[in-house]
Design an enzyme around this catalytic site. Structure first.
Site, short mmCIF file in Angstrom:
data_model
loop_
_atom_site.label_atom_id
_atom_site.label_comp_id
_atom_site.label_asym_id
_atom_site.label_seq_id
_atom_site.Cartn_x
_atom_site.Cartn_y
_atom_site.Cartn_z
N GLU A 341 0.81 -1.23 0.00
CA GLU A 341 0.00 0.00 0.00
C GLU A 341 0.84 1.28 0.00
OE1 GLU A 341 -3.87 -1.60 2.46
OE2 GLU A 341 -2.16 -0.95 3.64
C1 TNX Z 1 -4.49 -4.02 4.83
S1 TNX Z 1 -2.90 -6.15 3.91
C2 TNX Z 1 -3.23 -3.73 5.29
C3 TNX Z 1 -3.06 -3.21 6.66
C4 TNX Z 1 -4.37 -3.05 7.36
C5 TNX Z 1 -5.27 -4.21 7.03
C6 TNX Z 1 -6.57 -4.18 7.77
C7 TNX Z 1 -1.78 -5.19 4.11
C8 TNX Z 1 -0.50 -5.68 3.69
N1 TNX Z 1 -2.06 -3.99 4.63
O1 TNX Z 1 -2.35 -2.02 6.61
O2 TNX Z 1 -4.12 -3.00 8.72
O3 TNX Z 1 -5.54 -4.21 5.66
O4 TNX Z 1 -7.32 -5.32 7.53
#
Ligand code: TNX
EC number: 3.2.1.52
Length: 535
Positions: A341
């Site tokens: 992300e």
């Molecule tokens: C996605 S999955 C994220 C996290 C969040 C989570 C909450 C991923 C690698 N990153 O930053 O905490 O969703 O479900």
């Protein structure tokens, strides 16, 4: 004679079912209950690779000894661990002794049987005792977890219970399908004390989970002391989601977690999430920002807004110091660089950053792990990508990960709509998130890691991991409610042969874990999909 006593025995189970129904508790269908009773050796979670039932059972008594190899400190340690579990409930002395004999609980290391591998074991139970044999200490430890589950659930209680303490006769030969069976705890969104982490470690060990992935940094908090950048923790660790006090691990705290995890045969995988998810670091050191201005600390739950400054040299001095200090402390082979992300990092910059960060991990002798976005750049040789997509993730994104796997990148599978322990079970779940949909117990269990990602070679899959993101959880009770009973299912996907996979029999074995989890004080979710016995 009281009214109650005159109820014919035949009807007593029916009344139990009726009473359970009246209180809204799922009752055990008689058939399921019998299945559990008829196959005691097979009721273990994760399902063993091979079970052969039969012969006389063994009953622990006040004279039972735990016999370990004379020359093995590790066997002695595992014997002491087992004794600690069994003594309070049985009330037996259970001395751990190096004197060998054919009776009692025997823990034998160093078997030459290569089919057992590094984590496998053989458990033989008969009239005179139970013998667990393994090549390596981890196998012996896993065998002890099986033995626990073969004893009545009340053995887990910490006060004296009536027994009897009988183990059915037969032989289990067992070894894991995958070497990587993980659970992740996000200690950044909310901080978890060393004691809370230890509690979770003990619960993981019961289901033969062997990796503890700690998500040690994120926008809301930096949780691991780095001597060369002290403000990361003193300032960057001073809050959490919702604005509470946060916290961090000193190096001594982190070493204590490592020690405790090792005593439960778990390897710790530390994650520093880069280059996004870095607001806590950016807030602590203005010079890490491209504009030289430190943002305020962040206590919300948005993702994707922060980024390290890719062109600045100091960014790599920072990454080098952090990776070096963590690598120095961590005996495990992995350092997880996050890489998910990074929505505020232009793609070209993301790739350039991950190239340099991966090289730094290599310089300190560790293997790179990253979330699967790493496959959008240039994963180094030997890198492990942690896949967290969903059924509905685009074919293009899945193909990107599968292509990397064809080129040698290894995979750990954590599909968010199956393995994310922070997803709500259904719309009434008071905790958790739902961005990946609701994940009931059956959905979480009903997939095959070996064939899950189209096009990825089966041998690229190292295993599975169940992440617990902590935007909405911060106590052990909350963690338990979300992790149990889904974590045992993910653990089984990682351990058991694909041939044992079957929801209808799994749910009966899972039901039998209910009283055990209760005896351990695990505050689990009593999913209506599982025929829990009344408690
Ligand atoms: C996605 S999955 C994220 C996290 C969040 C989570 C909450 C991923 C690698 N990153 O930053 O905490 O969703 O479900």
């Amino acid at each position: 004679m009281s009214q109650r006593r005159r109820i014919p025995r035949l009807f007593a189970p029916l009344l139990l079912v009726a009473a359970a129904g009246a209180t809204g508790v799922a009752a055990v269908p008689a058939a399921a209950e019998q299945a559990v009773r008829a196959r005691p050796l097979g009721q273990v979670i994760p399902a063993p690779a091979s079970v052969s039932e039969g012969g006389p059972s063994y009953a622990l008594t006040g004279r039972t000894r735990i016999r370990v190899d004379e020359d093995s400190r590790e066997a002695r340690r595992i014997g002491a661990y087992l004794a600690d579990i069994l003594r309070p409930s049985t009330g037996f002395e259970l001395p751990v002794t190096a004197r060998d004999a054919k009776d009692g609980i025997r823990l034998r290391l160093g078997s030459g049987d290569t089919s057992l591998g590094d984590e496998g074991y053989r458990l033989e139970s008969g009239r005179h005792g139970v013998t667990i044999t393994a090549r390596k200490a981890a196998g012996l430890f896993h065998g002890v977890q099986t033995l626990r589950q073969l004893l009545p659930a009340s053995v887990e209680k910490d006060t004296r219970q009536p027994g009897p303490w009988t183990v059915a006769g037969g032989t289990i030969e067992d070894a894991p399908r995958y070497g990587y069976r993980g659970a992740m705890l996000d200690v950044s969104r909310h901080f978890f004390s060393v004691d809370k982490v230890k509690t979770y470690i003990d619960q993981m060990a019961l289901y033969k989970v062997n990796k503890l992935h700690l998500h040690l940094s994120d926008d809301q908090g930096w949780r691991i002391a780095i001597d060369s950048w002290p403000r990361l923790t003193t300032y960057g660790g001073s809050t959490q989601v919702g604005g509470g006090p946060g916290g961090y691990y000193t190096k001594a705290d982190y070493r204590e977690i490592l020690r405790y995890a090792a005593s439960r045969h778990l390897e710790v995988v530390p994650e520093i999430d880069l280059p996004g998810h870095t607001n806590a670091a950016l807030a602590s050191y203005a010079e890490l920002n491209c504009d030289g201005v430190a943002p305020p600390l962040y206590t919300g739950t948005k993702v994707g807004f922060s980024s390290l400054c890719v062109p600045k040299d100091i960014t790599y001095e920072f990454v080098d110091d952090v990776v070096r200090e963590i690598a120095e402390m961590t005996p495990g082979k992995y350092i997880h660089l996050g890489g998910d992300e990074a929505h505020s990092t232009p793609h070209k910059d993301y790739v350039a950053f991950m190239d340099r960060a991966q090289a730094i991990v290599g310089e300190y002798g560790k293997t790179v792990m990253g979330w699967h976005q790493l496959t959008g750049g240039n994963p180094v040789e030997g890198a492990v990508a942690q896949y967290w997509g969903l059924d509905k993730t685009s074919a293009t994104e899945k193909a990107q990960v599968a292509d990397a796997a064809k080129n040698g990148t290894k995979l750990v599978l954590s599909p968010a709509d199956r393995a994310y322990l922070d997803m709500k079970y259904d719309k009434s779940t008071p905790l958790g998130l739902a961005w990946a949909g609701y994940v009931e117990v059956q959905r979480s269990y009903d997939w095959d890691p070996g064939t899950y990602l189209p096009g990825a070679p089966a041998e690229s899959v190292l295993g599975v991991e169940a992440p617990m993101w902590s935007e909405t959880v911060w106590t052990n009770d909350q963690v338990e409610y979300m992790a149990f009973p889904r974590l045992p299912g993910i653990a089984e996907l990682g351990w058991s042969p694909a041939a044992t996979h079957d929801w209808d029999t799994y749910k009966v074995r899972l039901a039998a874990q209910g009283p055990r989890m209760s005896a351990l004080g695990i505050d689990y979710y009593r999913s209506a999909q599982v025929p829990w016995p009344a408690e």
